[in-house]
Scaffold this active site. Structure first.
Site, mmCIF file in Angstrom:
data_model
loop_
_atom_site.group_PDB
_atom_site.id
_atom_site.type_symbol
_atom_site.label_atom_id
_atom_site.label_comp_id
_atom_site.label_asym_id
_atom_site.label_seq_id
_atom_site.Cartn_x
_atom_site.Cartn_y
_atom_site.Cartn_z
ATOM 1 C CE LYS A 20 -7.224 -0.098 6.384
ATOM 2 N NZ LYS A 20 -8.314 0.477 5.342
ATOM 3 C CG ASP B 34 0.726 -2.636 6.155
ATOM 4 O OD1 ASP B 34 -0.187 -2.361 6.978
ATOM 5 O OD2 ASP B 34 0.218 -1.985 4.852
ATOM 6 C CB CYS C 118 -3.768 2.992 -2.026
ATOM 7 S SG CYS C 118 -4.648 4.755 -1.303
ATOM 8 C CG HIS D 226 -1.848 0.648 1.735
ATOM 9 N ND1 HIS D 226 -1.824 1.898 1.580
ATOM 10 C CD2 HIS D 226 -2.834 1.113 1.001
ATOM 11 C CE1 HIS D 226 -2.900 3.256 1.798
ATOM 12 N NE2 HIS D 226 -4.117 2.041 1.435
ATOM 13 C CD GLN E 209 -6.923 -4.250 3.928
ATOM 14 O OE1 GLN E 209 -8.154 -4.742 4.968
ATOM 15 N NE2 GLN E 209 -6.482 -2.996 3.493
HETATM 16 C C1 PLP Z 1 -2.200 -3.124 3.512
HETATM 17 C C2 PLP Z 1 -2.449 -1.286 3.974
HETATM 18 N N1 PLP Z 1 -1.936 -0.362 4.874
HETATM 19 C C3 PLP Z 1 -1.823 0.790 4.964
HETATM 20 C C4 PLP Z 1 -3.246 1.068 4.987
HETATM 21 C C5 PLP Z 1 -3.320 2.621 5.471
HETATM 22 O O1 PLP Z 1 -3.979 2.210 7.099
HETATM 23 P P1 PLP Z 1 -4.467 3.687 7.192
HETATM 24 O O2 PLP Z 1 -5.313 4.545 5.952
HETATM 25 O O3 PLP Z 1 -5.719 4.184 7.972
HETATM 26 O O4 PLP Z 1 -4.153 4.835 7.475
HETATM 27 C C6 PLP Z 1 -4.106 0.635 4.050
HETATM 28 C C7 PLP Z 1 -5.703 1.351 4.121
HETATM 29 O O5 PLP Z 1 -6.001 1.594 3.562
HETATM 30 C C8 PLP Z 1 -3.739 -0.518 4.428
HETATM 31 O O6 PLP Z 1 -4.958 -1.719 3.301
#
Ligand code: PLP
Lengths: 119, 405
Positions: free
Chosen positions: B219, B193, B362, B116, B196
């Site tokens: 999430k 990370d 993203c 991401h 998910q």
């Molecule tokens: C794998 C992953 N990493 C990071 C994020 C970023 O999370 P946040 O927007 O809550 O900071 C997301 C969510 O969009 C994600 O799916």
């Protein structure tokens, strides 16, 4: 009301001026980074008259249909007509209202066309 | 799992009776219990934490610290290893900033091609491009193990990797990867990370054995604006605080300031108190349902969806990521003929009230360089989804085909 009205789909399936103009005097392209829509506009200017205009690229139905309608609208016109066009003109061409995200798709071709005649 | 009962926990379904929500990977819906818990703070004990000596502030502080304990237990950590942030993005940036001085000038950072932007851009910004090693994926969306072993060398000071890809749904074998990486370089710092994974499967942080693990409350049935950093103690202590100010100091004079201990050292300023307490309620809620039940439920839905999509649309549908359900979480990205994902999502929404995500989610490098498409349509499941939702989706996609031809 759905944004996928008959006339919009008609332009999407059978777009006008969907080609590249090899002898264009003005060309410009841009992408919409959120969804990857790509639009290129080619214009042939003759004494400030848009004697021919085309679009190419790929994108969603809204961006493609708008590009088609826009090129149809400005072909044969003075460049001032293009310069003066606004978001509202695009929306009245389309005859629909659009959400914030989809508005970007609809405005891309106008932005590119206006940029192409800046210099 | 009795989904009809679960749906009743979410006011939003009462207020939007025909809502088909298939975008939980972007943000999950919030159960009433979590909303009520947060309201309780504002209605009954609204006060700042760690400062007041009066009762309300003590209650607020206790509840906030209880939430830390709940979150710690939820992943098998101890509460001093849990730092609250405003989300995964903030967590990763905090770690990247905090490690900046620790990463030597000639070392490299390894990262996978499916990250991401949140777990990509902060690292890209930290080092020059020849110091960023991108680990390849193979065609089916798995990490290419051979490439992994090649890209990680004794010079790799840091590996950062998602537990579950937000596009492909691939569950990466973190424990095994950490093990291989540490064999190559025992000093390597591994950041995972978990944005998910944490909502959808039981996390045992001791077993994964990574150095940092981050995720977002929104999430996993919690509120927006809250995130977590788990870290090994000695590493958390070494992080340079990205923010300094109130609540994180020990002694402050005109000439010098010393910082307090972790976790407070990394939580400068007034945090999202109600939000953190809400996350505490969310993890209890998920625990009661059972993380293993959630995982099984999503796997069943995924299998059902995969079969239905192929059966109804054949080669018109291309699904990305592992075809083996046991290697993936409840995320499914696809293309449908040459239809643009924006059109698919708009038509599903306006004709059938179905929420799906369209775009590059993203993860632009993944789309451009690995999947070789500009955008995909993504559906993602959670505890409140049923086969009925999938049936509606199939009907909706038939409508898309009718309209776009
Ligand atoms: C794998 C992953 N990493 C990071 C994020 C970023 O999370 P946040 O927007 O809550 O900071 C997301 C969510 O969009 C994600 O799916």
């Amino acid at each position: 009301m759905s944004i996928y009205q008959e006339h919009i789909l008609e332009h999407y399936h059978n777009p006008c001026n969907n080609k590249i103009l090899d002898n264009a005097t003005n060309s410009e392209s841009a992408t919409n980074s959120t969804c990857g829509d790509k639009i290129r506009i080619d214009i042939i200017l003759n004494n400030n008259i848009i004697s021919d205009v085309s679009f190419s690229g790929e994108g969603c139905a809204i961006s493609q249909a708008t590009a088609s309608m826009l090129t149809e609208k400005i072909k044969g016109e003075h460049i001032d007509v293009l310069k003066k066009m606004t978001k509202d003109d695009i929306l009245s061409l389309l005859g629909i209202t659009l959400s914030h995200t989809r508005l970007k798709c609809a405005l891309l071709s106008l932005e590119v066309a206006q940029k192409s005649i800046l210099n | 799992m009795i989904i009809d009962k679960i749906k009743k926990d979410f006011q939003i379904f009462k207020n939007n009776p025909n809502l088909i929500y298939l975008d939980s990977a972007a943000t999950s819906l919030t159960p009433d219990l979590v909303v009520d818990t947060m309201n309780d703070y504002y209605y009954n004990y609204n006060a700042n934490i760690s400062r007041g000596v009066y009762k309300l502030s003590e209650i607020a502080t206790d509840k906030y610290e209880q939430a830390r304990e709940k979150v710690a237990k939820f992943i098998g950590a101890s509460s001093s290893q849990i730092i609250f942030t405003s989300g995964t993005t903030a967590s990763i940036n905090t770690i990247a900033f905090g490690l900046m001085r620790k990463i030597s000038k000639d070392s490299k950072i390894a990262i996978t091609a499916s990250e991401h932007h949140s777990n990509f851009v902060p690292w890209q910004r930290l080092v020059s491009k020849d110091r960023l090693s991108i680990i390849k994926l193979n065609k089916n969306g798995y990490i290419d193990l051979e490439d992994f072993k090649e890209k990680i060398t004794s010079k790799t000071s840091l590996l950062t990797i998602s537990h579950v890809s937000n596009v492909l749904g691939t569950i990466n074998p973190i424990k095994k990867l950490v093990n291989i990486a540490k064999q190559i370089n025992p000093e390597i710092i591994v950041i995972v990370d978990g944005a998910q994974s944490t909502p959808h499967m039981s996390i045992d942080i001791q077993d994964l054995d990574c150095d940092f693990f981050v995720f977002s409350a929104h999430k996993m049935c919690g509120p927006t604006g809250v995130g977590v950093i788990y870290g090994k103690k000695e590493l958390l202590e070494q992080l340079t605080p990205m923010f300094s100010g109130g609540n994180m100091t020990d002694k402050v004079s005109f000439t010098e300031t010393t910082f307090t201990q972790i976790p407070q050292k990394l939580e400068a300023g007034t945090p999202n108190i109600a939000g953190v307490i809400g996350l505490g309620a969310a993890v209890e809620y998920l625990k009661n349902i059972g993380l293993d039940n959630i995982k099984t439920h999503e796997a069943e839905l995924l299998l059902y969806t995969q079969q239905k999509l192929y059966k109804t649309f054949g080669n018109d549908i291309i699904i990305f990521g592992p075809s083996n359900i046991k290697d993936r979480s409840g995320v499914l990205s696809f293309t449908f003929k040459n239809y643009h994902p924006h059109d698919i999502a708009s038509i599903l929404d306006s004709y059938s009230n179905i929420c799906v995500r369209a775009g590059n989610h993203c993860a632009m490098p993944l789309h451009t360089n690995v999947l070789c498409v500009v955008a995909t349509t993504r559906i993602s499941f959670y505890i409140y989804n049923t086969e009925y939702d999938v049936d509606k989706l199939i009907e909706g996609l038939k409508e898309v085909k009718k309209i776009l031809k």
